[in-house]
Design an enzyme around this catalytic site. Sequence first.
Site, PDB file in Angstrom:
ATOM      1  N   ASP A 107       0.819  -1.210   0.000  1.00  0.00           N
ATOM      2  CA  ASP A 107       0.000   0.000   0.000  1.00  0.00           C
ATOM      3  C   ASP A 107       0.858   1.267   0.000  1.00  0.00           C
ATOM      4  O   ASP A 107       1.871   1.347   0.694  1.00  0.00           O
ATOM      5  CB  ASP A 107      -0.892   0.033   1.237  1.00  0.00           C
ATOM      6  CG  ASP A 107      -1.973  -1.043   1.225  1.00  0.00           C
ATOM      7  OD1 ASP A 107      -1.759  -2.098   0.599  1.00  0.00           O
ATOM      8  OD2 ASP A 107      -3.026  -0.815   1.851  1.00  0.00           O
ATOM      9  N   HIS A 160      -1.066   4.655  -0.477  1.00  0.00           N
ATOM     10  CA  HIS A 160      -2.056   5.561   0.118  1.00  0.00           C
ATOM     11  C   HIS A 160      -1.686   7.037   0.024  1.00  0.00           C
ATOM     12  O   HIS A 160      -1.737   7.773   1.011  1.00  0.00           O
ATOM     13  CB  HIS A 160      -2.326   5.172   1.571  1.00  0.00           C
ATOM     14  CG  HIS A 160      -3.266   4.014   1.718  1.00  0.00           C
ATOM     15  ND1 HIS A 160      -4.565   4.054   1.255  1.00  0.00           N
ATOM     16  CD2 HIS A 160      -3.094   2.783   2.257  1.00  0.00           C
ATOM     17  CE1 HIS A 160      -5.159   2.901   1.513  1.00  0.00           C
ATOM     18  NE2 HIS A 160      -4.281   2.098   2.101  1.00  0.00           N
ATOM     19  N   ASN A 199      -8.576  -2.616  -2.699  1.00  0.00           N
ATOM     20  CA  ASN A 199      -9.960  -2.293  -2.343  1.00  0.00           C
ATOM     21  C   ASN A 199     -10.240  -0.788  -2.392  1.00  0.00           C
ATOM     22  O   ASN A 199     -11.399  -0.378  -2.516  1.00  0.00           O
ATOM     23  CB  ASN A 199     -10.309  -2.844  -0.950  1.00  0.00           C
ATOM     24  CG  ASN A 199      -9.470  -2.249   0.153  1.00  0.00           C
ATOM     25  OD1 ASN A 199      -8.240  -2.337   0.127  1.00  0.00           O
ATOM     26  ND2 ASN A 199     -10.108  -1.642   1.142  1.00  0.00           N
ATOM     27  N   HIS A 200      -9.198   0.041  -2.328  1.00  0.00           N
ATOM     28  CA  HIS A 200      -9.407   1.487  -2.433  1.00  0.00           C
ATOM     29  C   HIS A 200      -9.495   1.965  -3.878  1.00  0.00           C
ATOM     30  O   HIS A 200      -9.813   3.145  -4.098  1.00  0.00           O
ATOM     31  CB  HIS A 200      -8.301   2.244  -1.693  1.00  0.00           C
ATOM     32  CG  HIS A 200      -8.547   2.348  -0.227  1.00  0.00           C
ATOM     33  ND1 HIS A 200      -9.058   3.466   0.383  1.00  0.00           N
ATOM     34  CD2 HIS A 200      -8.380   1.429   0.762  1.00  0.00           C
ATOM     35  CE1 HIS A 200      -9.181   3.253   1.686  1.00  0.00           C
ATOM     36  NE2 HIS A 200      -8.769   2.023   1.940  1.00  0.00           N
TER      37      HIS A 200
END
Length: 388
Positions: free
Chosen positions: A67, A69, A193-194
């Site tokens: 990730d 982010h 999932n984001h």
Amino acid sequence: MVDNKIPEPGPAKLKRNAGPDEWLEAAKDCKYLSEQHMKQLCEIVKEYMMEESNIQPVSTPVTICGDIHGQFYDLLELFRVSGGMPDGSEAEAPKTQSAVITSDDIEPPSTISDPKLRKKLRNTFAPEDGSEDSSASQRDRSSSSGSRDVELKRNFVFLGDYVDRGYFSLETLTLLLCLKAKYPDRVTLVRGNHESRQITQVYGFYEECFQKYGNASVWKACCQVFDFMTLGAIIDGRVLCVHGGLSPEIRTLDQVRVVARAQEIPHEGAFCDLVWSDPDDVETWAVSPRGAGWLFGDKVADEFCHVNDLTLIARAHQLVNEGYKYHFANQNVVTVWSAPNYCYRCGNLASVCEIGDDLKPTFKLFSAVSDDQRHVPVSRPGRSEYFL
């Protein structure tokens, strides 16, 4: 005070006829593209992704990244720790101290159970005299062990969750899409999932796009790219890379290959599970507290690896304080986490996982760049809003 050599965020000032080369240089400098150029970039990347399998084959040597982010300046550090971007530009030395951990250092099932190894990490990341020499020796070790890999041109697999929560989701995604457009065979972007319309409307990316463009058209274009991102990657046929984990509906890789992926992430089913599931201390399957996906245990992982002739499942999706974590005694599932000091408050390390032709993972650990090596937006969301 921020170093004046640090990329300063803002809109890119490019000619209307600028293309992927100019876009990439602007993206490296934390500039976001014009609406016209961003839509063109999305179309180019989408065309490449349409040709990819649900499980994209990738050859070693590979760097697996977890990730991100929206932590743009930590993404730059990730590339420095990894030896440079796929464009072959001369690699800079990491701004933070890094450590190299091989599979020989790890005693299952814990991530770091050896007291000597704990001390090694503590010493590496502690601000002591001589730390520069220590960092240099680590770089020497990694460069000598990976010299053959450099000659072979390293591939990158990113495991999803490029956006949300961090301050620079748009710039982070733009840089990764530019690298994909320029080097489509060397950069694989797995869906997390984001990478969905519903999640990005809640956790920041939608709002960021609207703030920077005044409308949602770029966000919509990016969401169309999300729909075509691959569900996973397979390294030399033996190491599976996914964002989340396994599914009770999936026993073989061929079942993943026939999933209809060009859509918003469903609320349930195999597609949902691949991006939402987590390994846990359960025997087989258990309901996930996330409200989507499943918790899966070591028996499930063992059987899946046996049936599909896998040596390892590399995934992301979960914050791990030490940068990576093996979940089961057989060391066949590992979490790779690449957002250091997550949400600018967690204090965790980050890692990338390097896979050579022997398929043995090597982890490069790094920490967040210091405040003088990053910019912070003036009108930034409160940290509590993002820590959800």
